[in-house]
Design an enzyme around this catalytic site. Structure first.
Site, short mmCIF file in Angstrom:
data_model
loop_
_atom_site.label_atom_id
_atom_site.label_comp_id
_atom_site.label_asym_id
_atom_site.label_seq_id
_atom_site.Cartn_x
_atom_site.Cartn_y
_atom_site.Cartn_z
N HIS A 232 5.80 0.19 3.92
CA HIS A 232 6.92 0.16 4.87
C HIS A 232 8.28 -0.09 4.20
CE1 HIS A 232 5.76 -4.38 5.35
NE2 HIS A 232 6.76 -4.29 4.52
N HIS B 140 10.27 -9.76 8.24
CA HIS B 140 11.06 -10.09 7.05
C HIS B 140 12.33 -10.84 7.43
CE1 HIS B 140 8.64 -6.57 6.08
NE2 HIS B 140 8.82 -6.78 4.81
N HIS C 290 4.14 -4.67 -5.49
CA HIS C 290 5.57 -4.74 -5.77
C HIS C 290 6.03 -6.18 -5.83
CE1 HIS C 290 5.58 -4.83 -1.33
NE2 HIS C 290 6.89 -4.99 -1.26
N GLU D 75 1.44 -8.31 0.91
CA GLU D 75 1.42 -7.59 2.20
C GLU D 75 0.14 -6.79 2.38
OE1 GLU D 75 6.27 -6.94 2.64
OE2 GLU D 75 5.03 -5.34 1.82
#
Lengths: 117, 279
Positions: free
Chosen positions: B12, B59, B193, B240
């Site tokens: 995303h 977030h 990441h 995530e």
């Protein structure tokens, strides 16, 4: 299962745990406010007044003034909230990554591409 | 009873929002990423789900650190997309499905998952971009939605095993709902990441590919890793992948992979996509 008392060390990595969350609360709360355009404008007009409004610690103010992301993280900043601060200055994640790793943006981007090879 | 038609897992990354807005789908940087989606769109066109249960992490749009639920479920008639601070365009609001939301809430609490219920909820790029990628041409969203938000921001995070069981409980909840509705479960985020720290830019292709393979053949494999192990292997935001684990385990029993894509990099992220169906 026993709770680990000793923190796991992962090189170059800060886990945003309770200690960081406590330390960084004011800084992250300020960054959270940047979801609203009017707050971003108010910050740009007078950063020092904005730090005062959110009761940032002196360490956090120094980190913000320097624009140094590693210092902001050390002061308890969380990546997801700091991203909103970076957005005010139009910095993207490669700018931020390059700064933290001491690389040029081009070198940082090249390293990302290389990770896929 | 309602039927789960399958599960989709996708990255995303916020930058995708800008790429869509600027029509960069055929740009050389973006093409290998966007080219992954047509087979999934074709599948959606065939199975026509009525509802998407979105498993994602916020977030810092809807939740701040003042109140940080481990598992939160939306129970609102509508979910709004709002400014997140760095200029990705907002999208039209999403319709909720209050009956499924409350059935899931009741079923999950009965199943001993003490979730937070939200009758108002703003949804960020982790919710909006996957739906935009899956339904790029629709002027109105063709699915109603139920947001399931997982804390991947502030440690301690739920263990992988807890997330696996949460996904199973979500599967049981949906499939015990007295409705003819067809439901797709969508997990968003990842894969490897790291945005912050001296290790920023960390990507682990080998681990990601192993994770994607095991998600199909041996979904319990990932539960052997602690959250700290996952951070070490996939980066601070690589955690995530918990959302992927939940979407996968919502499918009961064996699954078949109908499609997948994996591309490095999109922004600082290894971008993954998977479409799974129960056998």
């Amino acid at each position: 299962m026993a709770i680990q008392n000793r923190k796991r060390e992962i090189p170059g990595t800060i886990l945003f745990d309770g200690e960081q969350a406590r330390k960084g609360y004011a800084l992250n709360k300020m960054c959270y406010s940047f979801n609203l355009a009017k707050n971003r404008a108010a910050f740009k007009r007078d950063p020092e007044a904005y730090y005062e409004k959110f009761h940032l610690t002196e360490t956090q103010r120094k980190a913000m003034r320097s624009g140094n992301v590693l210092e902001m993280l050390a002061a308890g900043g969380n990546a997801y909230y700091l991203a909103k601060f970076a957005g005010i200055y139009g910095l993207d994640m490669q700018d931020i990554g390059a700064q933290q790793t001491g690389m040029s943006k081009e070198a940082f981007k090249a390293r990302l591409v290389k990770a896929g090879e | 009873m309602a039927k789960i038609v399958g599960a989709i897992n996708t990255t995303h990354v916020p930058l995708i929002g800008r790429a869509i807005h600027q029509h960069l789908e055929h740009d050389p940087y973006w093409k290998p990423f966007f080219d992954g989606f047509p087979p999934v769109r074709d599948w959606l066109d065939k199975v026509k789900p009525d509802i998407a249960v979105m498993v994602y992490n916020d977030h810092g749009l809807n939740f701040f650190l003042d109140k940080m639920p481990t598992f939160a479920i939306g129970a609102a008639p509508e979910y709004v997309s709002l400014d997140e601070g760095w200029g990705i365009p907002t999208v039209p609001s999403f319709k909720g499905d209050l009956d499924l939301s409350w059935h899931m809430i009741e079923s999950l609490v009965d199943d001993e998952f003490d979730i937070t219920t939200c009758q108002e909820m703003a949804v960020d790029h982790a919710f909006t971009l996957p739906l935009k990628l899956l339904y790029p041409n629709d002027s109105q969203w063709p699915v109603r939605t139920v947001p399931v938000c997982i804390n991947t921001v502030q440690f301690p995070l739920p263990t992988v095993n807890r997330c696996y069981k949460f996904g199973q409980a979500i599967g049981r909840a949906i499939e015990s709902w007295e409705s003819e509705a067809r439901v797709v479960v969508i997990g968003t985020g990842g894969l490897s990441h790291q945005l912050d720290g001296k290790r920023a830019g960390f990507i682990n292709k080998e681990f990601d590919l192993m994770f994607m393979e095991r998600l199909v053949t041996d979904p319990l494999w990932i539960t052997r890793f602690s959250i700290e192990d996952i951070v070490e292997q996939t980066g601070t935001q690589g955690v995530e992948l918990l959302n992927w684990v939940i979407a996968r385990s919502a499918l009961q029993g064996d699954v078949v992979k109908l499609h997948s894509n994996y591309h490095i990099p999109i922004s600082n992220t290894a971008a993954g996509l998977m479409l799974l169906e129960s056998v």
